[in-house]
Design a protein around this motif. Structure first.
Motif, short mmCIF file in Angstrom:
data_model
loop_
_atom_site.label_atom_id
_atom_site.label_comp_id
_atom_site.label_asym_id
_atom_site.label_seq_id
_atom_site.Cartn_x
_atom_site.Cartn_y
_atom_site.Cartn_z
N VAL A 1 -39.46 24.49 13.51
CA VAL A 1 -39.14 23.19 12.91
C VAL A 1 -38.12 22.51 13.81
O VAL A 1 -37.14 23.12 14.24
CB VAL A 1 -38.66 23.35 11.43
CG1 VAL A 1 -37.55 24.36 11.28
CG2 VAL A 1 -38.23 22.01 10.84
N GLN A 2 -38.40 21.26 14.12
CA GLN A 2 -37.63 20.54 15.13
C GLN A 2 -37.24 19.15 14.61
O GLN A 2 -38.01 18.52 13.89
CB GLN A 2 -38.53 20.39 16.38
CG GLN A 2 -37.91 19.74 17.58
CD GLN A 2 -38.81 19.88 18.81
OE1 GLN A 2 -39.86 19.25 18.89
NE2 GLN A 2 -38.42 20.73 19.74
N ARG A 3 -36.08 18.73 15.00
CA ARG A 3 -35.67 17.36 14.69
C ARG A 3 -36.74 16.40 15.21
O ARG A 3 -37.20 16.54 16.34
CB ARG A 3 -34.35 17.07 15.40
CG ARG A 3 -33.93 15.63 15.30
CD ARG A 3 -32.66 15.40 16.10
NE ARG A 3 -32.20 14.06 15.93
CZ ARG A 3 -31.05 13.60 16.40
NH1 ARG A 3 -30.24 14.41 17.07
NH2 ARG A 3 -30.70 12.35 16.20
N CYS A 4 -37.13 15.43 14.39
CA CYS A 4 -38.11 14.46 14.85
C CYS A 4 -37.38 13.32 15.56
O CYS A 4 -36.45 12.74 15.01
CB CYS A 4 -38.93 13.91 13.68
SG CYS A 4 -40.16 12.71 14.20
N ILE A 5 -37.79 13.03 16.76
CA ILE A 5 -37.20 11.92 17.51
C ILE A 5 -37.90 10.63 17.09
O ILE A 5 -39.12 10.55 17.09
CB ILE A 5 -37.38 12.15 19.04
CG1 ILE A 5 -36.78 13.49 19.46
CG2 ILE A 5 -36.79 10.99 19.83
CD1 ILE A 5 -35.33 13.69 19.05
N SER A 6 -37.10 9.63 16.72
CA SER A 6 -37.68 8.31 16.40
C SER A 6 -38.02 7.63 17.70
O SER A 6 -37.16 7.01 18.33
CB SER A 6 -36.68 7.46 15.63
OG SER A 6 -36.47 8.02 14.38
N ASP B 1 -36.04 7.52 22.71
CA ASP B 1 -35.86 7.07 21.33
C ASP B 1 -35.63 5.57 21.29
O ASP B 1 -35.67 4.89 22.32
CB ASP B 1 -34.77 7.90 20.61
CG ASP B 1 -33.37 7.61 21.13
OD1 ASP B 1 -33.15 6.58 21.80
OD2 ASP B 1 -32.47 8.43 20.84
N ARG B 2 -35.37 5.04 20.08
CA ARG B 2 -35.26 3.58 19.92
C ARG B 2 -34.09 3.00 20.70
O ARG B 2 -34.02 1.80 20.90
CB ARG B 2 -35.07 3.20 18.45
CG ARG B 2 -35.86 4.04 17.56
CD ARG B 2 -36.26 3.40 16.25
NE ARG B 2 -37.66 3.75 16.07
CZ ARG B 2 -38.65 2.97 16.41
NH1 ARG B 2 -38.44 1.77 16.87
NH2 ARG B 2 -39.89 3.39 16.27
N HIS B 3 -33.15 3.87 21.11
CA HIS B 3 -32.00 3.39 21.89
C HIS B 3 -32.21 3.62 23.38
O HIS B 3 -31.30 3.38 24.17
CB HIS B 3 -30.72 4.10 21.44
CG HIS B 3 -30.53 4.06 19.95
ND1 HIS B 3 -30.23 2.90 19.29
CD2 HIS B 3 -30.64 5.02 19.01
CE1 HIS B 3 -30.16 3.16 17.98
NE2 HIS B 3 -30.41 4.45 17.80
N GLY B 4 -33.35 4.16 23.75
CA GLY B 4 -33.63 4.39 25.16
C GLY B 4 -33.12 5.73 25.67
O GLY B 4 -33.11 5.99 26.87
#
Ligand code: ADP
Ligand code: MG
Length: 247
Positions: free
Chosen positions: A103-108, A210-213
């Motif tokens: 289980v892994q953090r999902c990157i937006s 991610d959304r911040h690059g």
């Protein structure tokens, strides 16, 4: 010489995460149990659950907290809504059985018209050469309704990275800088993995923005497919990969 555990995503994650140079780029990942699943979901609200021995986007789930104890489980192009983390876990467990999962953090991830994308970056060296080079990279855009960007599975689209960035939610960022960061993280990842696989001459990294690059390492592959690069009209990168393979 057989390669040790080259297909085990969890071991590769642990090895890469042991490097202080890579840790900032690694999404937190744990072995999947009822407890780790619940803790990660509480912490990040959105997680990816994937088979430790998987490939080609097979068996990859995304689980999102919708609020009010409701959770959405998304696999392939199907979405299920369930109440409570236990139900979400049970639903996944029913589908995966005894297979090893993490289980892994999902990157937006950044997206193009609502479709998330990530990059495949190829790093190679020639025989007897110590010099590692980023020889090719593409953007893989997930097909409509899918979370995985694996092209065959999600019927996604391959684009040159520059084109993808210019049309994406990151269009305010410098494409040049983003590409430089991707190359740097791919090379750093190579320097770590080569400790484990000293004879190996090619790696293919799945890197997300991610959304911040910000760059994130999704996984490192030891046997990256060339099919992505065959699909591009411009065959320059394909030719470079082949030249390094033979070189
Ligand atoms: N932590 C994550 N956050 C966002 N997307 C992810 C994450 N992990 C995987 N994905 C998506 O799922 C795809 C498949 O996962 P990956 O770890 O590359 O396994 P596989 O070996 O099946 O390609 C990735 O290319 C990416 O599109
Ligand atoms: Mg992959």
């Amino acid at each position: 010489m057989p390669l040790p555990n080259s297909k085990n995503k969890f071991l590769k994650y642990r090895f890469m995460n042991s490097s202080p140079y890579l840790r900032p780029y690694m999404p937190e990942t744990r072995w999947m149990t009822a407890l780790s699943f619940q803790q990660m979901l509480t912490k990040y609200k959105k997680v990816i659950v994937k088979p430790v021995g998987g490939s080609r986007g097979q068996g990859v789930f995304q689980v999102s907290a919708l609020g009010n104890h409701l959770y959405e489980v998304h696999i392939e192009n199907r979405k299920y809504k369930v109440r409570g983390k236990r139900q979400a876990f049970a639903l996944i467990k029913r589908q995966v059985g005894a297979r090893g999962y993490m289980v892994q953090r999902c990157i937006s991830r950044a997206d193009i018209n609502g479709r998330p994308f990530d990059m495949r970056v190829i790093v190679q060296r020639k025989t007897n050469s110590p010099d590692w080079v980023v020889t090719a990279k593409v953007a893989k855009v997930a097909g409509s309704g899918y979370i995985v960007s694996n092209i065959e599975r999600s019927k996604g689209t391959i684009l040159p990275v520059g084109t993808a960035l210019r049309h994406s939610s990151l269009k305010g960022h410098s494409p040049h800088l983003l590409q430089k960061n991707l190359d740097r993280v791919a090379l750093r990842s190579t320097f770590k993995l080569k400790e484990l696989f000293p004879e190996h001459r090619i790696y293919g990294f799945d890197l997300a923005l991610d959304r911040h690059g910000r760059v994130w390492i999704i996984e490192g592959n030891l046997f990256p497919s060339r099919s992505h690069f065959r699909k591009l009209e411009d065959k320059t990168m394909l030719r470079r990969i082949n030249a390094y393979k033979l070189g």
